[in-house]
Design a protein around this motif. Sequence first.
Motif, PDB file in Angstrom:
ATOM      1  N   ALA A 240       0.834  -1.203   0.000  1.00 39.57           N
ATOM      2  CA  ALA A 240       0.000   0.000   0.000  1.00 39.57           C
ATOM      3  C   ALA A 240       0.870   1.255   0.000  1.00 39.57           C
ATOM      4  N   HIS A 241       1.976   1.206   0.730  1.00 42.52           N
ATOM      5  CA  HIS A 241       2.908   2.338   0.759  1.00 42.52           C
ATOM      6  C   HIS A 241       3.478   2.609  -0.637  1.00 42.52           C
ATOM      7  N   LEU A 242       3.914   1.570  -1.325  1.00 39.57           N
ATOM      8  CA  LEU A 242       4.475   1.748  -2.665  1.00 39.57           C
ATOM      9  C   LEU A 242       3.432   2.321  -3.621  1.00 39.57           C
ATOM     10  N   ALA A 243       2.205   1.810  -3.548  1.00 41.44           N
ATOM     11  CA  ALA A 243       1.152   2.319  -4.419  1.00 41.44           C
ATOM     12  C   ALA A 243       0.890   3.797  -4.134  1.00 41.44           C
ATOM     13  N   ALA A 244       0.861   4.174  -2.851  1.00 36.23           N
ATOM     14  CA  ALA A 244       0.635   5.571  -2.487  1.00 36.23           C
ATOM     15  C   ALA A 244       1.792   6.455  -2.928  1.00 36.23           C
ATOM     16  N   TRP A 245       3.012   5.934  -2.832  1.00 39.69           N
ATOM     17  CA  TRP A 245       4.195   6.684  -3.255  1.00 39.69           C
ATOM     18  C   TRP A 245       4.168   6.959  -4.756  1.00 39.69           C
ATOM     19  N   PHE A 246       3.827   5.947  -5.526  1.00 41.39           N
ATOM     20  CA  PHE A 246       3.765   6.135  -6.977  1.00 41.39           C
ATOM     21  C   PHE A 246       2.603   7.051  -7.369  1.00 41.39           C
ATOM     22  N   ARG A 247       1.482   6.990  -6.656  1.00 40.62           N
ATOM     23  CA  ARG A 247       0.369   7.907  -6.943  1.00 40.62           C
ATOM     24  C   ARG A 247       0.766   9.345  -6.654  1.00 40.62           C
ATOM     25  N   LEU A 248       1.449   9.547  -5.522  1.00 38.93           N
ATOM     26  CA  LEU A 248       1.933  10.876  -5.189  1.00 38.93           C
ATOM     27  C   LEU A 248       2.863  11.387  -6.287  1.00 38.93           C
ATOM     28  N   GLY A 249       3.746  10.516  -6.768  1.00 40.34           N
ATOM     29  CA  GLY A 249       4.666  10.897  -7.828  1.00 40.34           C
ATOM     30  C   GLY A 249       3.940  11.279  -9.099  1.00 40.34           C
ATOM     31  N   LYS A 250       2.948  10.508  -9.479  1.00 37.95           N
ATOM     32  CA  LYS A 250       2.216  10.828 -10.703  1.00 37.95           C
ATOM     33  C   LYS A 250       1.518  12.174 -10.566  1.00 37.95           C
ATOM     34  N   GLN A 251       0.962  12.449  -9.399  1.00 38.14           N
ATOM     35  CA  GLN A 251       0.277  13.721  -9.189  1.00 38.14           C
ATOM     36  C   GLN A 251       1.236  14.894  -9.381  1.00 38.14           C
ATOM     37  N   ALA A 252       2.409  14.814  -8.762  1.00 35.12           N
ATOM     38  CA  ALA A 252       3.381  15.903  -8.877  1.00 35.12           C
ATOM     39  C   ALA A 252       3.932  15.998 -10.298  1.00 35.12           C
ATOM     40  N   LEU A 253       4.198  14.868 -10.933  1.00 33.88           N
ATOM     41  CA  LEU A 253       4.748  14.872 -12.288  1.00 33.88           C
ATOM     42  C   LEU A 253       3.727  15.368 -13.301  1.00 33.88           C
ATOM     43  N   ASP A 254       2.454  15.064 -13.086  1.00 34.65           N
ATOM     44  CA  ASP A 254       1.408  15.605 -13.959  1.00 34.65           C
ATOM     45  C   ASP A 254       1.426  17.133 -13.919  1.00 34.65           C
ATOM     46  N   GLN A 255       1.555  17.690 -12.711  1.00 37.94           N
ATOM     47  CA  GLN A 255       1.622  19.146 -12.584  1.00 37.94           C
ATOM     48  C   GLN A 255       2.821  19.709 -13.336  1.00 37.94           C
ATOM     49  N   LEU A 256       3.951  19.033 -13.226  1.00 38.85           N
ATOM     50  CA  LEU A 256       5.167  19.513 -13.867  1.00 38.85           C
ATOM     51  C   LEU A 256       5.015  19.481 -15.392  1.00 38.85           C
ATOM     52  N   ARG A 257       4.463  18.401 -15.922  1.00 38.56           N
ATOM     53  CA  ARG A 257       4.295  18.272 -17.379  1.00 38.56           C
ATOM     54  C   ARG A 257       3.329  19.318 -17.925  1.00 38.56           C
ATOM     55  N   ASP A 258       2.414  19.823 -17.082  1.00 38.32           N
ATOM     56  CA  ASP A 258       1.417  20.788 -17.529  1.00 38.32           C
ATOM     57  C   ASP A 258       1.932  22.217 -17.529  1.00 38.32           C
ATOM     58  N   LEU A 259       3.164  22.444 -17.061  1.00 39.38           N
ATOM     59  CA  LEU A 259       3.712  23.798 -17.063  1.00 39.38           C
ATOM     60  C   LEU A 259       3.834  24.317 -18.495  1.00 39.38           C
ATOM     61  N   PRO A 260       3.574  25.606 -18.723  1.00 39.32           N
ATOM     62  CA  PRO A 260       3.660  26.155 -20.079  1.00 39.32           C
ATOM     63  C   PRO A 260       5.014  25.933 -20.741  1.00 39.32           C
ATOM     64  N   GLY A 261       6.088  25.976 -19.954  1.00 32.83           N
ATOM     65  CA  GLY A 261       7.422  25.829 -20.536  1.00 32.83           C
ATOM     66  C   GLY A 261       7.946  24.408 -20.574  1.00 32.83           C
ATOM     67  N   ALA A 262       7.091  23.435 -20.266  1.00 30.47           N
ATOM     68  CA  ALA A 262       7.526  22.029 -20.236  1.00 30.47           C
ATOM     69  C   ALA A 262       7.504  21.470 -21.648  1.00 30.47           C
ATOM     70  N   THR A 263       8.629  21.548 -22.347  1.00 28.22           N
ATOM     71  CA  THR A 263       8.699  21.114 -23.742  1.00 28.22           C
ATOM     72  C   THR A 263       9.047  19.633 -23.852  1.00 28.22           C
ATOM     73  N   GLU A 264       8.491  19.008 -24.867  1.00 27.53           N
ATOM     74  CA  GLU A 264       8.764  17.610 -25.199  1.00 27.53           C
ATOM     75  C   GLU A 264       8.689  16.670 -23.991  1.00 27.53           C
ATOM     76  N   PRO A 265       7.605  16.730 -23.221  1.00 29.16           N
ATOM     77  CA  PRO A 265       7.511  15.840 -22.054  1.00 29.16           C
ATOM     78  C   PRO A 265       7.257  14.388 -22.465  1.00 29.16           C
ATOM     79  N   ASP A 266       7.968  13.472 -21.842  1.00 28.84           N
ATOM     80  CA  ASP A 266       7.710  12.053 -22.049  1.00 28.84           C
ATOM     81  C   ASP A 266       6.472  11.637 -21.262  1.00 28.84           C
ATOM     82  N   GLU A 267       5.919  10.504 -21.638  1.00 24.57           N
ATOM     83  CA  GLU A 267       4.827   9.920 -20.865  1.00 24.57           C
ATOM     84  C   GLU A 267       5.358   9.543 -19.480  1.00 24.57           C
ATOM     85  N   ILE A 268       4.524   9.739 -18.470  1.00 24.44           N
ATOM     86  CA  ILE A 268       4.904   9.337 -17.119  1.00 24.44           C
ATOM     87  C   ILE A 268       4.797   7.819 -17.031  1.00 24.44           C
TER      88      ILE A 268
END
Length: 256
Positions: free
Chosen positions: A139-167
């Motif tokens: 459960a900890h690992l699943a929560a850790w990866f969910r937290l990561g996806k949430q933060a990385l989604d925000q980062l990829r959505d930045l206006p200056g985030a060019t050529e983002p790879d899939e998470i």
Amino acid sequence: MDDNALVRGDMTRAGLLRELPDSYLAAVEDYHRLAYSVVAEARRVATGRFGLRSLDRGFGTPVFEVTMGRAGEMECQVWIDGDELFATEGGTQRSVHITTLSAAAKFAGVSPGTEAREHDSPELGDVERWLRVSPETGAHLAAWFRLGKQALDQLRDLPGATEPDEIQLWPGHFDIATAIGDADARATYGLSPGDAAHPFPYAYVGPWGEVDRADPYWNDTAFGGASLPYSEIVSAADPASTVFEFLYAGFDSING
């Protein structure tokens, strides 16, 4: 701090262990073995691709299609949730308690393999040894990866985030990450549950080009980048915001 921020913090922290057991890193290594040699292998055998995902329940493959000859294609998925392994085939779901790599591979319909293994992956080892898994660590690992996806989604959505790879949750490295930027401004941004050089989970930024090593932000001694330790993340009122702010600081430094 407003009440909504506290609620957000509680939600993003849900499932994370505040105190990690002494056996934590050994358990992570066994989940890592299972991820690359069975879960990712099931997708690779069917499609040639092996990237995994953070899921609403646990972590594992996205839905993938398996060709069934004249019967057409069947949608499948394999994932880990806690100390159980799940599989769906054509809408039918099965599950089994995780015991050994051999048993897990048989359940998933593959041979324990090393196709997705990377240089920092643990050796496959004895496939008949019982894996050191638990509902709490899973459960900890699943929560850790969910937290990561949430933060990385925000980062990829930045206006200056060019050529983002899939998470993706990379089974070979066993971290959730993306790469953003072009030329010398490209970097990998991710979260790892821990490794040989970092016995606890951490967020990281790995620049592909040169950065100012005199800047204290670039603090990691195991690789040429920056890391944020688990203690600072799990103690924060809003862990996802704390991770995003750390990742953004690296993004801003590289692209400034």
